[in-house]
Scaffold this active site. Structure first.
Site, PDB file in Angstrom:
ATOM      1  N   LYS A 295      -7.211 -16.061 -12.931  1.00 23.38           N
ATOM      2  CA  LYS A 295      -8.578 -16.134 -12.426  1.00 23.38           C
ATOM      3  C   LYS A 295      -9.267 -14.782 -12.494  1.00 23.38           C
ATOM      4  O   LYS A 295      -8.633 -13.742 -12.640  1.00 23.38           O
ATOM      5  CB  LYS A 295      -8.612 -16.729 -11.027  1.00 23.38           C
ATOM      6  CG  LYS A 295      -7.937 -15.929  -9.961  1.00 23.38           C
ATOM      7  CD  LYS A 295      -8.195 -16.607  -8.617  1.00 23.38           C
ATOM      8  CE  LYS A 295      -7.942 -15.613  -7.495  1.00 23.38           C
ATOM      9  NZ  LYS A 295      -8.334 -16.070  -6.194  1.00 23.38           N
TER      10      LYS A 295
ATOM     11  N   LYS B  75     -10.821  -8.602  -9.210  1.00 20.92           N
ATOM     12  CA  LYS B  75     -11.387  -7.262  -9.124  1.00 20.92           C
ATOM     13  C   LYS B  75     -10.614  -6.312 -10.015  1.00 20.92           C
ATOM     14  O   LYS B  75     -11.166  -5.573 -10.805  1.00 20.92           O
ATOM     15  CB  LYS B  75     -11.220  -6.746  -7.686  1.00 20.92           C
ATOM     16  CG  LYS B  75     -12.436  -6.922  -6.809  1.00 20.92           C
ATOM     17  CD  LYS B  75     -12.276  -6.030  -5.593  1.00 20.92           C
ATOM     18  CE  LYS B  75     -12.771  -6.598  -4.290  1.00 20.92           C
ATOM     19  NZ  LYS B  75     -13.788  -7.520  -4.139  1.00 20.92           N
TER      20      LYS B  75
ATOM     21  N   LYS C 219       0.835  -1.205   0.000  1.00 25.40           N
ATOM     22  CA  LYS C 219       0.000   0.000   0.000  1.00 25.40           C
ATOM     23  C   LYS C 219       0.871   1.257   0.000  1.00 25.40           C
ATOM     24  O   LYS C 219       0.567   2.231  -0.691  1.00 25.40           O
ATOM     25  CB  LYS C 219      -0.915   0.015   1.234  1.00 25.40           C
ATOM     26  CG  LYS C 219      -2.229  -0.691   0.988  1.00 25.40           C
ATOM     27  CD  LYS C 219      -3.187   0.225   0.203  1.00 25.40           C
ATOM     28  CE  LYS C 219      -4.501  -0.454  -0.040  1.00 25.40           C
ATOM     29  NZ  LYS C 219      -4.986  -0.526  -1.357  1.00 25.40           N
TER      30      LYS C 219
END
Ligand code: TRP
Length: 329
Positions: free
Chosen positions: A194, A197, A111
């Protein structure tokens, strides 16, 4: 009965991958465990959403999970910020969380790299808030994906440390929920990997049919089989994997046959797949829309959840305050 706790980030909409993955597991757990599912809106402040987005996102995520089958009669479904006892427990746990270990967390480092202009203390103490979420209900188990394993490890560490410091077996030490191999992994439409998001390769439960059709028609394929019975390439195998969850047996058989005979037309395959996905998602999408526009129902669900979650959380904080040595005069 054992207790399960899981937090849901109020970002992004549910896609088919979530539906056949995390949501499936939630539905199974809700039958056999005392479950607390909450929307982690305190956590989402680490990225500074504006007030309108924050509320809208929480509402949409709540509506989507309810539409997908989370049942407020069976589970405690609540909004994290409705239970301020979580914030108090976080503050108390922070006193025994060390700068070094927090700075070394992978998610913090990621982050900090992603938002170098906003490396706030909330990001640093994210795992402490998550630990509070979990141990405030004395959870036994937490369903975690790969990306959350380290955070759960931190939770275990903070809980045991508290027990050690205060020489009491007070907190349960939660374990990761193990689903074994039951998980169906839904691939994306971009040929490999896969459905996710951030990858922008997903089909959302709330997505309108036109947009679904467009995405499926654009899905990556290959140049087609050249010899009978040749193995499927990854992009084609992926389309079949999605078919497995939305299409009829005969449909799948038909296209597999066409493939083996080298007479398959990917355009037809995609048209069929789009149609079947739309048939599958339409009732869910309609339910999401109905729930999202029913303020009264949402407010009833939130209130029920808040009351149940508060009871459990406040009991823990009361006991923790006592253990720490806060005494009323
Ligand atoms: N950190 C989790 C995520 O990013 C969300 C979360 C917050 C959570 N608190 C939790 C998950 C407690 C499980 C238990 O997905």
């Amino acid at each position: 009965m054992e207790t399960v706790v899981s937090g849901i980030r109020p970002t992004g909409n549910l896609h088919l991958g979530n539906y056949f993955g995390a949501v499936r597991n939630f539905l199974k757990m809700q039958e056999n465990y005392n479950c607390y599912f909450f929307i982690a809106d305190y956590h989402s402040l680490t990225t500074h959403p504006n007030p309108k987005d924050l509320h809208g996102n929480v509402k949409q995520v709540l509506a989507e999970y309810l539409a997908a089958g989370l049942d407020p009669e069976k589970s405690t479904i609540y909004i994290q910020s409705d239970v301020p006892a979580v914030a108090e427990l976080t503050l108390l746990l922070n006193m025994n969380a060390y700068l070094g270990e927090l700075e070394r967390t992978t998610s913090f480092k990621d982050k900090a790299r992603q938002q170098p202009e906003n490396v706030n203390a909330g990001l640093l103490t994210y795992p402490v808030l998550m630990a509070a979420d979990i141990i405030i209900h004395q959870a036994h188990k937490v369903p975690v994906g790969k990306d959350q394993e380290q955070n759960l490890e931190m939770t275990r560490k903070f809980a045991s440390r508290f027990n050690r410091i205060y020489k009491q077996d007070y907190f349960n030490i939660p374990r990761p929920f193990n689903f074994g191999d039951e998980l169906i992994k839904i691939p994306g439409l971009d040929g490999s990997g896969k459905m996710g998001k951030s990858e922008n390769n997903g089909i959302f439960l709330a997505e309108d049919p036109k947009s679904i059709r467009k995405k499926v028609m654009r899905a990556v394929t290959d140049s087609g089989p050249t010899e009978p019975n040749s193995p499927l390439s990854e992009p084609i195998a992926n389309l079949f994997t999605i078919m497995e969850v939305v299409s009829k047996e005969e449909t799948i058989e038909f296209f597999k046959e066409e493939y083996s005979k080298c007479s398959i037309r990917y355009g037809d395959l995609k048209k069929q797949l789009a149609k079947d996905i739309i048939e599958f998602t339409t009732p869910i999408r309609e339910k999401i829309e109905a729930i999202a526009s029913d303020e009264q129902y949402l407010s009833k669900v939130a209130k029920m959840g808040r009351e149940k979650a508060m009871e459990s959380a406040e009991k823990t904080v009361r006991e923790v305050r006592e253990i720490i040595g806060f005494r009323p005069f």
